[in-house]
Structures are given as C-alpha cells and as structure tokens.
Design a protein around this motif. Structure first.
Motif, PDB file in Angstrom:
ATOM      1  N   MET A 557      31.591 -24.154  27.637  1.00 33.34           N
ATOM      2  CA  MET A 557      31.520 -23.788  29.058  1.00 33.34           C
ATOM      3  C   MET A 557      32.425 -24.689  29.895  1.00 33.34           C
ATOM      4  SD  MET A 557      27.573 -22.661  29.813  1.00 33.34           S
ATOM      5  CE  MET A 557      26.843 -24.202  29.283  1.00 33.34           C
ATOM      6  N   SER A 560      36.014 -23.588  29.978  1.00 36.91           N
ATOM      7  CA  SER A 560      36.370 -22.415  30.781  1.00 36.91           C
ATOM      8  C   SER A 560      36.883 -22.793  32.161  1.00 36.91           C
ATOM      9  CB  SER A 560      35.157 -21.493  30.919  1.00 36.91           C
ATOM     10  OG  SER A 560      34.151 -22.094  31.728  1.00 36.91           O
ATOM     11  N   GLU A 561      36.539 -24.010  32.637  1.00 30.75           N
ATOM     12  CA  GLU A 561      36.990 -24.440  33.959  1.00 30.75           C
ATOM     13  C   GLU A 561      38.251 -25.284  33.890  1.00 30.75           C
ATOM     14  OE1 GLU A 561      33.764 -26.464  35.879  1.00 30.75           O
ATOM     15  OE2 GLU A 561      32.873 -24.592  36.559  1.00 30.75           O
ATOM     16  N   ASN A 588      32.062 -18.721  29.944  1.00 31.42           N
ATOM     17  CA  ASN A 588      32.019 -18.870  31.399  1.00 31.42           C
ATOM     18  C   ASN A 588      30.882 -19.807  31.788  1.00 31.42           C
ATOM     19  OD1 ASN A 588      34.179 -17.127  31.899  1.00 31.42           O
ATOM     20  ND2 ASN A 588      32.855 -15.326  31.878  1.00 31.42           N
ATOM     21  N   SER A 591      27.372 -21.078  37.763  1.00 33.07           N
ATOM     22  CA  SER A 591      27.569 -21.786  39.028  1.00 33.07           C
ATOM     23  C   SER A 591      26.537 -22.891  39.157  1.00 33.07           C
ATOM     24  CB  SER A 591      27.453 -20.820  40.207  1.00 33.07           C
ATOM     25  OG  SER A 591      26.176 -20.209  40.212  1.00 33.07           O
TER      26      SER A 591
END
Length: 765
Positions: A557, A560-561, A588, A591
C-alpha cells in the motif's frame, strides 16, 4: 563554596543570596549610552555577560505578541504588574514547548514591566539553560533581587534556591569567563535538580508547575545527556496526573517523548491531543508527527508536519522576522522532507526542500559567523535536503538537472559552487561516468587551495575538504578500488544510511550493508524506502526468509503512493514474483482518517511579509512614499545618523557597489534617525545637494527622527527604546524580501548584492 547544599526554605534562600551576592561581578565599565553600540560589540560575549546591558545587546530586541494559543500556565509570582505576570506565564508556556528564544522575548517584556522581580530573572535563566554562563548570570541577578524580599512565597524561595544550587560557582568571584564544569559535575547537579523537584512535589503536592518541570527535566536529561529513565511507568503516571489536573497545560508532549524511543505505540492515542492544547506552538505539531513516525505511522504524520510549518510561516509575517530567525523552522522542514522521502513522495519532498533552500539567508552577524549556524541555516540545509531527496530515491538524472538549472545550481558564493560540484559528482558517479566525477573532485581540490588565505574561515575550508573526500570515497567504492570501511567515518555520516548501505553492498561490504539496512529499517518503520531497501538487500543476499516476511500488505500500500519509477520499487519486482503476486503488486492505500482538527492539510508556500505603507521626507522636505521608492527592488539601509562614524563607514563600503546594484535594477536608499534640519545641514541645504554631499550620499536619504519606519522594519530595540542598524531588501510593492537588523551595521555589500540577485532571480519550480 563547592558542594553547598540548600535544605529547607529559610536556609535555602539565605544561602542562595549569600552565595551570589558574594560572587556577582560589578557591571562592566562600558558606555551603553552611546548613540551607536557597534564599538562595544567586539568587547562582549553573549554567553558571558557582566551586566544586563551586555546580556541584552544581542537580543531579543522586539516585543512579543500577546498569545492565547500557546497553552495555559498559571504560575503566580511576587509582582505588582498584572501585565508582567501575564508575560511571565506566556513565556513559561513557550518554554515548555522548547521555544527558548520566544520565551526569553516574553520574559524580557515582563522584566521591562517589573525589573525587580527575582522570579523573572529565574525565568530568564531557565530560558538560557543551553548557555550555562548566561543562565548563571541571570541566576545571580535573581539572587541579588531576592535580598530582603519578604513578599516572596515559600514556593518561590524554593525555586530560587534550586536554581542557585544548580549554577553555583559558575561565575568566578572576580568576574570573567564562566567556569566550564566537567561532565561528571553536571551529572551530579542534574541529579540534585531532580531530587530537589521531587522534594518540592511532596511539599507542594497541588502545584502544577513543579510536576511539569519535574517531568520536563527527566525528558531533557534523557534526550540531551543520555540519562536513562529509571521508571517509564512512574513518569507515565505523572503525565497522566498532569493531564488530569491541568488539561490545558502545554506539557502533554513530555509523554510523547517519554515513549518516543522505548514504545511509541503507547503514546499514539495522545498524539492528536498535544497540539490542540497549544495550537500556536509549531513544535507541538512536529512532536506529534515525530511520535507517529516512530510508531510506524508516517502517512498519518505528514499533516502534522504540514500544520507545523503553516504555523511557523506565520511567524515570518513580521517584517523583521526572517525565516532563519524563526526558532526550529529548519528542523521542522527537515522532519517533513525526511518522512516524505521515506514514503517515496518525490515531488512533495523536492518542493519542500526547494522552498527551504530559496528562503532569505541570515548572515550571522555580531560574532555569530560559525560553520554550525551556516550549515544549520535554511540555505545550506535546504540544499542538502534537496540533494538527499534525489540521492535516497536514486534519481540521478533528476539530480543532475537540479544542479544544472534547479535548486542546486551554483550561485556567486563559494559554498554553492563547491556544493554543486559535489552533487554533480555524485550524480555522474552513479550514472557510470566516473571520469567526470573524478574531474569534479579535482575542481573541488583546486577551489579548496584557492580559498586558503582568502578570508574564508578555516572551519569552512575543512568542510569543503570533507565534501571532496566524501565524493572521492564514493567513486572508489563504485569503481571497486575501496574494499574496507571509510578511513574517516565523518566523511559518510552526513550521507543517509539507506544510501550508504547500498553503496557498501555493491562494494562487497555485505555484512556491514545489511546491518546498516536493518538499523535504518528499525529507525524508519512504515517507510517504503527503508522497508524496501531492507527487502532488496536481504533478497539479493539470499536471505529469503527476512525479505519475504517484510514484503507485506502494508508495504504494497505504501508503494502505491510513491513515485512509480523509483529504481528501488523496480528492484522489488523479483521479490513479488517469488511470492507469486505478479507485476502489479502495489495496492491502493486507504485514505487517512483523523480526529485532529488540522490547521493545514498541505504545505502552504512561504511568502515574504508585507510592509505597511509609509512616507518620509528627504532633505528638501519632499515626502517620499515607499511606493515611489520601491517602483522596483530597493535596498534600504537604516543608519543612526550622519554624525555616526560607524554608519559613515558602512556607507563608504556600500558606495562603490551601488552601480552594481543599479545595473541589476536595484535602487539604493538610506533612512536616518536624524531630524530634517540635521539632514539638510549634511546635504548642504534644502535645495540641490552640495557637490560634497553628492559624493558622500549619491542616493536618496530620508529622515525618520520619530523612528516610525525604523519600528516598522524591526530596526528598533523595543525594550531599550533605541534605533538599530538595518539593511532591508524590498520588492516593487514594498514587500520585505530580506532583512538584517542589529546593533552593529551590515558591512558586506557584495553579500547583500548576491543575496538580492539570488532572491530576485526566477528558479525552476
């Protein structure tokens, strides 16, 4: 007198007064009534003042703002001034937040309202605890003002006695330099300080500040001096009690630091609460962010660091408060850039580092021209961070472009030229062009030789030599010429450990590399670069168990950023294949949800402060407005009068450089504290300047005898009620782009020109 102990209220304060009354030196025989203090500055030592005039000549000079956003402190002292009490409490709130300079500003304001309160001197000593000689001086002043003060409360007397015991024998009986104590002597005093606070906590069980300062001392001793924390549980209970009895007190971050190294997860639940109590203290947001980073939750920490900087930027909106004068601003930027890089968020990290490097520089005047301050300033730190953004992410072509046309492009100063060579050399070396890298080492050596004997301080030259050695060592590792660890560990310590681990592994130092990667991963949990580097090196080393175990959902995860083209992420593809995940292995990330009422959710751009409109008469009596004066960039020198020899010397140094300013489109002007009549006399009348005046003052000179514009630009000592020297760069609309103020004139016109050109020149964003 060594070994004096203070036990009990009456004996304690008596011994305290006797001690310091005996050794307090007489005020220095220096004339502080001079219109200009420049001739005194070289005779003074900020860390060893002999009088209050000496103690404050280096600042703080400007009155504090009244704040309601720094937490609530209620510490009653013996004073008849309600305003002094208010400033005292505000200063203590800032002191708890480690904002020492701003705290001293408040205590200075309190002293201006009541210069006979011993507890205000006590507070000044506390705000200077990092400068023992200066702190001891204020402790001695507290003792002097404690004599025959029957209105002092028993608790005040205990605070004063504790302070006196801690700083005993620091000031020699005959005056002079403070005594430098051995580390073991300070260790004994720290223990006595803690024991004294514990005694006070038993004697005054309902006092909040005793408990707060006790917890503060435990934390400071641990982080500054490596003193082990004897009981985490007991101190956690103390923090709990503080939060219960004083929920608005700015001491909640002490609990964060208590667990920061040991078990940060235990304090995560409090991270959101700490900055809400004192939202105006930027560092409170950073402390919470640091706790989240330590707990392996760096994504959640980013908004805290952004909010921290949003608040710090507010401080720069006072015309005299340049970024490098904002306490901890650089450290706050470093924290944000570090975590953004660790998360692989290249563009955000680059933007923050570039913003820091582009801020106006402080030239560290008045005996503060040290390499430590320079390298710790916004300019040098921003450049270092900008280089490390690309270094840690292995973006060598981007690093090369940064040197050619971006934030690492050299300016006119020796530092940036040498710095650019270093980063270009690093980029070329890792792109495989070792010849170009070696040529840059030779250029650095030539520059080093040329700088010797030219006025560049020796310690700066030592730093340049260290950079050259570091680049040479990097090349030797990459070409296989060096098989062992570096000869000087200092030549690698300022390069990030994740980068060093990769270089060592490539050079065959595999065990050293793996150990460094493990150490870096432990220090940066939850950061994709540290975790990915750990996996990559262990996988290549054949330690599949360690590599595959860490290749988990959280890492996928985080990836992904990150910037998708990071070489490190590409190297993790074989690991994903081994696990049977496939090429599209990134997930992904959800948030972030938080209860914190963040001030900012992204880093706002720093902007220079607006200057209010003003107008002053020139020697003809015609009023010249700031709008008319700054129809383009203008450099304004505030000086103390045409009769001031040091001001005339400054003008003589600037006069030959004025054509260069004008050629660059920068106007030069001066503002004097002289009256219009004195100014007219110097200019040869109220009409056209005399021929002599044209030679001496070939620029606009304005009169400001009431100090109105001096005050607007901070060239005024609010406490001593006197004008100061100032050199200020304004843009076309009167906005302050750069400022240097102090009791001594700024005598470096070439530096001012280079800084003006640097700030005014456009850079790639």
């Amino acid at each position: 007198m060594k070994g004096v102990r203070f036990k009990g209220e009456a004996v304690g304060i008596t011994a305290f007064v006797t001690l310091f009354a005996a050794v307090l030196p007489l005020p220095a025989q220096l004339n502080f009534n001079l219109p200009c203090l420049a001739p005194l500055l070289e005779q003074l030592d900020e860390e060893a003042p002999r009088s209050l005039e000496e103690a404050f000549v280096f600042g703080p000079w400007h009155a504090p703002l009244i704040r309601d956003d720094v937490g609530k402190v209620d510490f009653p002292i013996a004073t008849d001034s309600e305003d002094a009490q208010m400033m005292f409490n505000q200063g203590l709130a800032l002191l708890h937040g480690f904002s020492y300079r701003e705290a001293e500003r408040c205590f200075r304001a309190a002293l201006a309202l009541d210069n006979d309160s011993p507890m205000i001197y006590w507070a000044l000593a506390m705000a200077n605890e990092r400068l023992p000689g200066r702190a001891a001086f204020f402790a001695s002043m507290a003792a002097r003002h404690s004599i025959n003060r029957s209105e002092l409360s028993p608790l005040e007397r205990r605070w004063l006695a504790l302070l006196g015991d801690y700083y005993r024998d620091i000031i020699p009986p005959a005056g002079g330099k403070p005594v430098v104590l051995a580390p073991e002597d300070w260790e004994d005093r720290r223990k006595d300080w803690v024991r004294g606070l514990e005694d006070m906590a038993f004697e005054f069980p309902d006092d909040v500040e005793v408990k707060a300062f006790l917890l503060r001392r435990v934390i400071l001793d641990h982080y500054r001096d490596g003193v082990p924390i004897a009981s985490y549980f007991a101190n956690h209970l103390l923090a709990d009690e503080l939060a219960k009895i004083a929920p608005d007190h700015p001491s909640g971050h002490y609990r964060l630091f208590l667990w920061m190294k040991q078990n940060p997860g235990r304090a995560v639940v409090h991270a959101g609460d700490v900055p809400q109590v004192a939202p105006g203290q930027a560092e409170m947001w950073r402390f919470s962010g640091q706790l989240l980073v330590a707990a392996g939750r760096p994504r959640e920490a980013v908004p805290y660091f952004q909010s921290c900087l949003a608040i710090a930027h507010r401080e720069t909106q006072r015309p005299w408060m340049m970024p490098d004068k904002v306490e901890n601003l650089v450290a706050n930027y470093e924290a944000l850039v570090d975590v953004l890089v660790g998360l692989g968020r290249h563009e955000e990290a680059r933007a923050a580092a570039l913003q820091l490097a582009s801020m106006p520089r402080k030239f560290h005047l008045e005996k503060r021209d040290t390499i430590e301050e320079f390298l710790g300033g916004s300019y040098a730190t921003g450049r270092r961070l900008l280089g490390q953004v690309h270094l840690r992410m292995e973006l060598w072509n981007d690093l090369l472009r940064e040197c050619e046309s971006g934030g690492l492009k050299a300016g006119d100063d020796w530092f940036s030229k040498n710095d650019e060579r270093f980063w270009r050399g690093i980029a070329h070396a890792h792109l495989g062009d070792l010849e170009k890298a070696r040529a840059l080492v030779e250029e650095m050596k030539t520059s080093l030789q040329a700088s010797t004997g030219t006025g560049v301080p020796p310690r700066f030259i030592d730093f340049m030599a260290q950079q050259a050695r570091t680049l040479r060592t990097e090349i030797e590792y990459l070409e296989g010429a060096r098989k062992g660890m570096p000869e000087r560990e200092t030549d690698r310590t300022w390069l990030p450990s994740d980068h060093n681990s990769r270089v060592y592994y490539a050079a065959g130092l595999k065990e050293e590399a793996l150990a460094l990667a493990r150490e870096d991963f432990a220090a940066r949990p939850g950061q994709v670069l540290a975790e990915g580097n750990f996996i990559d090196l262990h996988f290549r080393h054949g330690d599949l168990k360690s590599a595959l175990y860490q290749f988990d959902k959280e890492l996928r995860m985080l990836a992904s950023e990150s910037r998708g083209s990071l070489p490190l992420l590409s190297r993790l593809a074989p690991v994903a294949e081994k696990m049977g995940i496939g090429k599209a292995w990134a997930l992904n990330a959800p948030s972030i949800e938080s209860d914190a009422d963040f001030i900012a959710t992204s880093l706002p751009p720093w902007s220079s402060p607006e200057a209010p409109s003003w107008g002053l008469p020139d020697h003809t009596g015609e009023v010249v407005s700031v709008d008319a004066l700054s129809d383009g960039p203008v450099l304004v020198n505030f000086f103390l009068g045409v009769s001031c020899a040091f001001c005339r010397e400054q003008i003589e140094k600037f006069r030959p450089v004025i054509p260069a300013f004008e050629e660059a489109g920068i106007r030069y002007a001066a503002i004097s504290q002289d009256s219009l009549e004195v100014l007219q006399e110097a200019m040869g009348g109220s009409g056209e300047k005399s021929e002599e005046a044209k030679k001496l003052y070939p620029f606009t000179v304005l009169a400001d005898p009431e100090f109105e514009v001096f005050r607007l630009h901070g060239a005024y000592d609010d406490f001593e009620k006197r004008a100061m020297h100032g050199t200020v760069l304004l843009d076309r609309g009167g906005r302050v782009l750069w400022s240097e103020v102090g009791h001594g004139p700024f005598n470096f016109p070439q530096d001012a020109l280079h800084e003006a050109l640097r700030i005014l020149s456009p850079r790639e964003g």
